[in-house]
Design a protein around this motif. Structure first.
Motif, PDB file in Angstrom:
ATOM      1  N   LEU A  18       0.836  -1.201   0.000  1.00 48.67           N
ATOM      2  CA  LEU A  18       0.000   0.000   0.000  1.00 48.67           C
ATOM      3  C   LEU A  18       0.867   1.244   0.000  1.00 48.67           C
ATOM      4  CD1 LEU A  18      -2.702   1.606   0.473  1.00 48.67           C
ATOM      5  CD2 LEU A  18      -2.253   1.292   2.910  1.00 48.67           C
ATOM      6  N   LEU A  19       1.846   1.279   0.891  1.00 49.86           N
ATOM      7  CA  LEU A  19       2.703   2.465   1.014  1.00 49.86           C
ATOM      8  C   LEU A  19       3.535   2.698  -0.234  1.00 49.86           C
ATOM      9  CD1 LEU A  19       3.968   2.060   4.675  1.00 49.86           C
ATOM     10  CD2 LEU A  19       2.345   3.755   3.829  1.00 49.86           C
ATOM     11  N   THR A  20       4.185   1.650  -0.727  1.00 43.04           N
ATOM     12  CA  THR A  20       5.099   1.828  -1.855  1.00 43.04           C
ATOM     13  C   THR A  20       4.386   1.825  -3.197  1.00 43.04           C
ATOM     14  OG1 THR A  20       5.555  -0.544  -1.936  1.00 43.04           O
ATOM     15  CG2 THR A  20       7.040   0.825  -0.611  1.00 43.04           C
ATOM     16  N   GLY A  21       3.247   1.153  -3.281  1.00 41.71           N
ATOM     17  CA  GLY A  21       2.525   1.072  -4.552  1.00 41.71           C
ATOM     18  C   GLY A  21       1.488   2.154  -4.710  1.00 41.71           C
ATOM     19  N   ARG A  22       0.386   2.011  -4.004  1.00 48.00           N
ATOM     20  CA  ARG A  22      -0.747   2.913  -4.213  1.00 48.00           C
ATOM     21  C   ARG A  22      -0.500   4.320  -3.692  1.00 48.00           C
ATOM     22  NH1 ARG A  22      -6.415  -0.034  -3.557  1.00 48.00           N
ATOM     23  NH2 ARG A  22      -7.053   1.727  -4.841  1.00 48.00           N
ATOM     24  N   LEU A  23       0.286   4.450  -2.615  1.00 46.96           N
ATOM     25  CA  LEU A  23       0.542   5.786  -2.066  1.00 46.96           C
ATOM     26  C   LEU A  23       1.833   6.400  -2.605  1.00 46.96           C
ATOM     27  CD1 LEU A  23      -0.542   5.318   1.657  1.00 46.96           C
ATOM     28  CD2 LEU A  23      -1.816   6.375  -0.200  1.00 46.96           C
ATOM     29  N   GLY A  24       2.704   5.581  -3.169  1.00 55.71           N
ATOM     30  CA  GLY A  24       3.937   6.103  -3.760  1.00 55.71           C
ATOM     31  C   GLY A  24       4.979   6.539  -2.742  1.00 55.71           C
ATOM     32  N   TRP A  25       4.894   6.042  -1.515  1.00 55.87           N
ATOM     33  CA  TRP A  25       5.870   6.389  -0.483  1.00 55.87           C
ATOM     34  C   TRP A  25       7.089   5.487  -0.620  1.00 55.87           C
ATOM     35  CZ3 TRP A  25       3.507   7.818   4.908  1.00 55.87           C
ATOM     36  CH2 TRP A  25       2.547   8.817   4.730  1.00 55.87           C
ATOM     37  N   SER A  26       8.188   5.870   0.018  1.00 62.60           N
ATOM     38  CA  SER A  26       9.387   5.040   0.010  1.00 62.60           C
ATOM     39  C   SER A  26       9.951   4.955   1.418  1.00 62.60           C
ATOM     40  CB  SER A  26      10.439   5.627  -0.945  1.00 62.60           C
ATOM     41  OG  SER A  26      10.833   6.905  -0.490  1.00 62.60           O
ATOM     42  N   LEU A  27      10.833   3.995   1.609  1.00 66.58           N
ATOM     43  CA  LEU A  27      11.452   3.798   2.907  1.00 66.58           C
ATOM     44  C   LEU A  27      12.364   4.972   3.221  1.00 66.58           C
ATOM     45  CD1 LEU A  27      12.159   1.990   5.353  1.00 66.58           C
ATOM     46  CD2 LEU A  27      13.958   1.000   3.942  1.00 66.58           C
ATOM     47  N   GLN A  28      12.192   5.551   4.369  1.00 69.55           N
ATOM     48  CA  GLN A  28      13.035   6.655   4.812  1.00 69.55           C
ATOM     49  C   GLN A  28      13.547   6.314   6.204  1.00 69.55           C
ATOM     50  OE1 GLN A  28      13.415   9.625   2.835  1.00 69.55           O
ATOM     51  NE2 GLN A  28      12.438   8.270   1.355  1.00 69.55           N
TER      52      GLN A  28
END
Length: 154
Positions: A116-126
């Motif tokens: 969900l975070l990396t795909g649909r929301l476009g977030w990345s690990l920080q």
């Protein structure tokens, strides 16, 4: 342009070139694909027209929630972790999963939260930088410029 959109654009371009009477190998070279792909596209075009070469929705299970719910999750996450009662303002997969459950009433596994975070929301690990709060960059620069040469010169 996404991969599926790019692929569809290639097929649409190939259809335009079919009308010119070019060979499959010529069209393949112009579009940047293998001639076998063009042969397959031409067969589909002959049987179903240009509509047969349009992009179709990806097969598989439908998402558990719609775009409005994803947007609700995005808004909730952008408020920060502390706004949801967590002690730090850094998200963990478990915390995101709890917020998703509160907002949408859908329970997700850690792997699904990650998708969900990396795909649909476009977030990345920080990861936060590990630095002392007392760190003074100007003092460090001064020390490197003046003190270190003095010490090294001895």
């Amino acid at each position: 342009m996404s991969r599926p959109q790019l692929a569809e654009a290639r097929r649409v371009r190939a259809v335009e070139l079919f009308g010119r009477g070019l060979s499959n190998s010529d069209i393949a070279q112009m579009v940047g694909v293998h001639a076998e792909s063009v042969r397959h596209w031409r067969r589909a075009w002959d049987n179903g027209g240009a509509q047969a070469l349009r992009r179709r929705p990806a097969p598989g299970r439908r998402p558990k929630w719609d775009e409005a719910q994803v947007e609700q999750v995005r808004v909730a996450l952008e408020q920060g972790a502390q706004a949801h009662g967590f002690e730090a303002d850094l998200w963990t997969l478990e915390w995101v999963g709890l917020v998703v459950e509160q907002v949408t009433a859908v329970t997700l596994s850690r792997a699904t939260v990650w998708r969900l975070l990396t795909g649909r929301l476009g977030w990345s690990l920080q990861r936060p930088e590990r630095r002392a709060v007392e760190r003074d960059e100007t003092e460090i620069a001064r020390w490197i410029a003046y003190e270190w040469p003095r010490i090294k010169g001895r």
